[in-house]
Enzyme design. Sequence first.
Site, PDB file in Angstrom:
ATOM      1  N   ASP A 128       0.683  -1.047   0.016  1.00 16.05           N
ATOM      2  CA  ASP A 128      -0.169   0.072  -0.163  1.00 16.05           C
ATOM      3  C   ASP A 128       0.724   1.237  -0.122  1.00 16.05           C
ATOM      4  O   ASP A 128       0.720   2.109   0.889  1.00 16.05           O
ATOM      5  CB  ASP A 128      -0.953   0.060   1.217  1.00 16.05           C
ATOM      6  CG  ASP A 128      -1.963  -1.241   1.036  1.00 16.05           C
ATOM      7  OD1 ASP A 128      -2.050  -1.538   0.022  1.00 16.05           O
ATOM      8  OD2 ASP A 128      -2.675  -1.552   1.998  1.00 16.05           O
ATOM      9  N   ASP A 228      -6.551  -9.804   3.355  1.00 18.38           N
ATOM     10  CA  ASP A 228      -5.683 -10.401   2.324  1.00 18.38           C
ATOM     11  C   ASP A 228      -4.204 -10.803   3.046  1.00 18.38           C
ATOM     12  O   ASP A 228      -3.614 -11.679   1.996  1.00 18.38           O
ATOM     13  CB  ASP A 228      -5.873  -9.532   1.122  1.00 18.38           C
ATOM     14  CG  ASP A 228      -5.005  -8.270   1.217  1.00 18.38           C
ATOM     15  OD1 ASP A 228      -3.943  -8.371   1.701  1.00 18.38           O
ATOM     16  OD2 ASP A 228      -5.528  -7.553   0.401  1.00 18.38           O
TER      17      ASP A 228
END
Length: 309
Positions: A128, A228
């Site tokens: 991210d 995830d």
Amino acid sequence: RTCTILGAPVQTGTDQPGCVMGPAALRTAGLPQALTQLGWRVEDRGDLAIPAQTALPHDNPALHHLAETRAWTELLAARAESVAAETDLPIFLGGDHSMSAGTISGISAHAARIGRPLFVLWLDAHPDFHTPDTTESGNLHGTPVAYVTGQPGFDAFPPLAHALPADRICMMGIRSVDPAERARLGQAGVEVHDMRAIDERGVLAPLSAFLDRVRAADGLLHLSFDVDFLDPAIAPAVGTTVPGGATFREAHLIMEVLHDSGLVTSLDLVELNPFLDERGRTATLLTDLTASLFGRRVLDRPTRPHAQP
Ligand code: DIR
Ligand code: MN
Ligand code: MN
């Protein structure tokens, strides 16, 4: 000990709807009750909400819901900073991972105020580490780590008063990195344990080394848990599944060792998309993992090698 629950039904950071149901699914799975049974005083403050936004323009045509994500970041930063001062351990129920731009920047401000360094354990298949300019998907849930570490390119976001030094972040479970993230992640100095490293060394050695650093620095420790991180075979309810994730026992061991360390001071549970779940199994697993973090154990252990002295 008191933990305070704040729901953040954010889904504007992704293009797949469903994360808006995350906080409700975690409550339905019994998360508050599980923590109460472990002896915690649990205060559930319900869900936050942002007002309707007018669209913000941006040069990246893929980008969507910039105004909403900016508003969530601002709201969550303010709430995270204040709740961190009022409780022992705030839990932010997501919501997609864009919410961590707000929770971590707010906790950073709290840490600065009390004069302690903040560390972040980032459990995720993804780093991210995109910016609004580099994201190809346009999904802002791929950007919070770049934001909280003060990378350039976030002019449309709330100004960051306290950037988190990148070398205070430890990532585990990483197995999907986009080209634009790869180069900048290495330069920034984030400690990254990808799935190959975990295959080779397990989770315990890198986790213990990181916890030693946090303890030596008398740091606060924020855990950001993306669903995830887990293998899709045990946690299907997430929009961006990636094969080869953490196993049931790897994940529980991390939570158990974190509990024994006594170091975790705030928690994000993010990216749960209950619309994709199989009879609530992912919400239930997240609840059980959180219970391990809050002290559930199979047996009392005669020795606690990871405990604080
Ligand atoms: C991908 C997915 N790297 C993106 N990111 C996710 O859209 O930028 N992060 N799912 O957890
Ligand atoms: Mn994520
Ligand atoms: Mn992810």
